[in-house]
Enzyme design. Structure first.
Site, PDB file in Angstrom:
ATOM      1  CG  ASP A  86      38.653  94.871  18.050  1.00 12.99           C
ATOM      2  OD1 ASP A  86      38.689  93.750  17.255  1.00 12.99           O
ATOM      3  OD2 ASP A  86      37.938  95.686  18.009  1.00 12.99           O
ATOM      4  CB  ALA A  87      43.925  91.125  17.183  1.00 11.21           C
ATOM      5  CE  LYS A  88      37.170  94.323  13.872  1.00  6.32           C
ATOM      6  NZ  LYS A  88      37.829  95.061  14.958  1.00  6.32           N
ATOM      7  NE  ARG A  89      46.994  90.127  14.637  1.00  7.21           N
ATOM      8  CZ  ARG A  89      47.433  91.357  14.199  1.00  7.21           C
ATOM      9  NH1 ARG A  89      46.853  91.788  13.152  1.00  7.21           N
ATOM     10  NH2 ARG A  89      48.292  91.803  14.835  1.00  7.21           N
ATOM     11  CB  THR A 113      38.095  90.038  17.554  1.00  7.75           C
ATOM     12  OG1 THR A 113      39.096  90.977  17.332  1.00  7.75           O
ATOM     13  CG2 THR A 113      37.346  91.011  18.816  1.00  7.75           C
TER      14      THR A 113
END
Length: 259
Positions: A86-89, A113
């Site tokens: 879950d990095a949401k880069r 993510t």
């Protein structure tokens, strides 16, 4: 094997759609405590885990030692259980290329993510990895998702439908990477009818108060997983991690339906 197939196999073999969130909070105990804590969580909950989801923010907060801990716990996850980082880069394509190489080649996670709001060229560097997946933020579980994601466009679509259009494009181009979506359970009821039958990562159950009814009613066939973090790691009860994971697995099964 494509990512969605691996995840579907794990859901079937475990009888579970539970994604166990790994959010270490070392506090005064320090990074060494966080590592031992997470290794115990993984060992005790693996039997009920359809996937594990380490959240980068918690590891980055511990500095370089946190990144070392992340590498160690990734190595401890059984091979048949997918890991969703879950990095949401979100960045321009050239920078995203290096994020993709680091996550998929360096750390060998199964999925990551991404924040898709820089457009298709910002997710494209992630789309040519065999057996991997990205989860694009579509409708998140926080109240602020109404500020942008659920706004209605002039043509009648909502903004999150522009996100799913990126996934449709990747599928049309026959990209090697699967594309799924993050859909918060707290906001799911009004949007699920517009979501493709692609893998969903669903936060919002437990501490955030999400209800599984909408997911059950949607009658989806994709390998969706429902994340629980605080309810397993930090519940104020006398149960162990395994018992908490079993409780949430059963709650998801009763609310979502059989796997």
């Amino acid at each position: 094997m494509r990512y969605a197939e691996k995840l579907q196999q794990r859901i079937k073999s475990s009888g579970s759609r539970l994604c166990v969130g790994l959010d270490p909070r070392p506090g005064e105990h320090g990074a060494s405590y966080a590592k031992d804590f997470l290794l115990r969580v993984i060992e005790e909950t693996a039997v009920w885990a359809a996937a594990f989801k380490p959240n980068m923010a918690y590891f980055e907060a511990m500095g370089i030692e946190g990144i070392r801990i992340l590498e160690e716990i990734l190595a401890s996850v059984p091979e048949d259980i997918p890991v969703i980082l879950d990095a949401k880069r979100s960045d321009i394509g050239e920078t995203q290329k290096y994020y993709a190489q680091g996550y998929f080649n360096g750390w060998n996670v199964d999925a990551v993510t991404l924040n898709p709001f820089l457009g298709y060229d910002s997710i494209e560097p992630f789309l040519n990895f065999e057996g991997k997946a990205v989860y694009l933020l579509a409708v998140t579980s926080n109240p602020g998702s109404a500020d942008f994601q659920q706004q209605v466009l002039q043509d009648g679509r909502q903004v999150f439908e522009l996100v799913t259009a990126l996934g449709d494009r990747a599928k049309e181009e026959e990209r090697a990477t699967d594309v799924g979506y993050v859909v918060g359970l707290t906001n799911a009821e009004s949007v699920l009818s517009k979501m493709p039958d692609s893998p969903l990562l669903v936060p919002g159950l437990g501490a955030q108060g999400g209800d599984l009814t909408a997911l059950a009613a949607a009658k989806r066939t994709a390998p969706d997983v429902i994340n629980v973090s605080r309810g397993i790691l930090y519940a104020q009860d006398e149960k162990g991690f395994r018992a908490r994971a079993e409780y949430w697995m059963e709650k998801i099964a009763s609310g979502y339906g059989s796997v």
